[in-house]
Design an enzyme around this catalytic site. Sequence first.
Site, PDB file in Angstrom:
ATOM      1  N   SER A 214      -2.644  39.162  46.837  1.00  0.00           N
ATOM      2  CA  SER A 214      -3.988  39.038  46.421  1.00  0.00           C
ATOM      3  C   SER A 214      -4.613  37.583  47.412  1.00  0.00           C
ATOM      4  O   SER A 214      -5.625  37.483  47.462  1.00  0.00           O
ATOM      5  CB  SER A 214      -4.307  38.961  45.064  1.00  0.00           C
ATOM      6  OG  SER A 214      -3.460  37.549  44.512  1.00  0.00           O
TER       7      SER A 214
ATOM      8  N   SER B 276       1.907  38.219  45.567  1.00  0.00           N
ATOM      9  CA  SER B 276       0.349  37.884  46.324  1.00  0.00           C
ATOM     10  C   SER B 276       0.625  36.754  47.306  1.00  0.00           C
ATOM     11  O   SER B 276      -0.368  36.434  48.060  1.00  0.00           O
ATOM     12  CB  SER B 276      -0.651  37.639  44.885  1.00  0.00           C
ATOM     13  OG  SER B 276      -0.877  38.651  44.377  1.00  0.00           O
TER      14      SER B 276
ATOM     15  N   LYS C 128      -7.757  29.293  47.541  1.00  0.00           N
ATOM     16  CA  LYS C 128      -8.036  30.565  47.007  1.00  0.00           C
ATOM     17  C   LYS C 128      -8.954  30.489  46.123  1.00  0.00           C
ATOM     18  O   LYS C 128      -9.297  29.738  45.235  1.00  0.00           O
ATOM     19  CB  LYS C 128      -6.700  31.234  46.629  1.00  0.00           C
ATOM     20  CG  LYS C 128      -6.675  32.592  46.148  1.00  0.00           C
ATOM     21  CD  LYS C 128      -5.368  33.147  45.729  1.00  0.00           C
ATOM     22  CE  LYS C 128      -5.503  34.538  45.235  1.00  0.00           C
ATOM     23  NZ  LYS C 128      -4.043  34.851  44.879  1.00  0.00           N
TER      24      LYS C 128
END
Length: 475
Positions: free
Chosen positions: A158, A182, A83
């Site tokens: 996210s 997330s 990420k």
Amino acid sequence: MSDLNICYLTASEALRRFKDRTLSPVELLQAYLARAEETKDTVNGFTALYAEEALAEARKAEARYAADASDLLPLEGLPTGIKDENNIEGKVTTFGSLIYKDNVATSTTPVVQRLLDAGVVVHGRTTTPEFSSEGFTHSRLWGVTRNPWNLDYTPGGSSGGSGAVLAAGMAALATGSDIGGSIRIPASACGLVGYKPPYGRNPATPPFNLDFYNHPGPMARSVEDCLLMQNVMCGPHPKDIVSLKPKLELPIDRGGVSGWKIAYSLDLGYYEVDGDVRRNTLAALDIFRSLGAEVVEVDLGWTKKSEKAADDYLRTIFGAWVAEYLDERAEKLTEYSRAFAQASQSVTAKDFLASLYTAGEMYSTFGPMMEEFDVFVCPTLALPAVKADYQPVDGLTINGKTVDPRHGWIMTYPFNMLSRCPVLSVPSGHAGNGVPTGIQIVGKTYCDADVFRAGLAFETAVGGWFADAASRPAL
């Protein structure tokens, strides 16, 4: 053209095939890179690919498997997406923001370093909304990331890029972080497995290691893969004061749930829940019944007061951090993160304290209830997903009823409030629009093994996911 049967192997199966030499890390990586090229203009899940560097690492892993090395690493040769909020020393880490578009990290995030030490091959960085501040994934820097199952919808956020690349067959594993859902939001929206470990189980960096809503964790296409990844990521770290000792090694426990008592709620007492989500959750509960568990609906006594408490808490720490950019850099912010930062300016210390009281009240019913049950199950999201370019300012309805545009579709954040409870999100089916749905399996505080045992039993009963063309996104 990519070989989709290779692209959708579980990480566990890929490791087995590396060892028996019916597949090499180079072949797997090449298939993922081809898939990434095919889908780059539709899914938009990567911010950067490190093809040549990754191929060099994959060749090293290939040679070690060919030589039957006695010291093979637990995840050796597995291409893994990281990420774009996790630092990797020497690599650009943008946090999804124009402000950091050229930011080169000077250190590596602890959980990423552990994955590297376990032998993963990092072949790309996955998209995130700016500062990981929303449950969808689009930003001024990287544009819109789309759900491989239906490109009109978000893959969640996210950790949306991680969800998208896993669902589209572009990585074996991917990292996520969960401060309000997330990891679990994209796991649900993309038909994946995602794990929010208990607070402190996986190390993080200041200041968010000290924020009990925050949990770095694994995302994968199977429960076993998620477990293997979690075993690498977890454990105490000398720079994280809240990281737990001793390190927990989770077993692959396929003992099933026969004789277990499972509590459930379809709406946690106050959510408006989409009909497809409701139907798929009930079907998942029937599977647990078929496995010999007693399944009981419970009333937690929770109300929308929880929604406000979570919002106030997130604004005081997380929002205050984003608000540091409300200076000459504000013009570079994406609209939703600017709004989040501005909203944080009106939250008081009294509001923060009230949020802690509310979390305590929630656990005062949940904790005693769980004394009678092994795990608790509820939907992961109240809606399969919002649109890919969703803006909270546009408002949101579910079943024709207006809900909070930021939190009203996200059933994950209550378990960030109850942060010591482990939560595994697994797929529960698909909605009429093709977008997957998910359920959360919640355990007693720090009882990680329970949720994985339940998840493994459920996965085995449904036959897993992504096994053939009919069970994969039609990209």
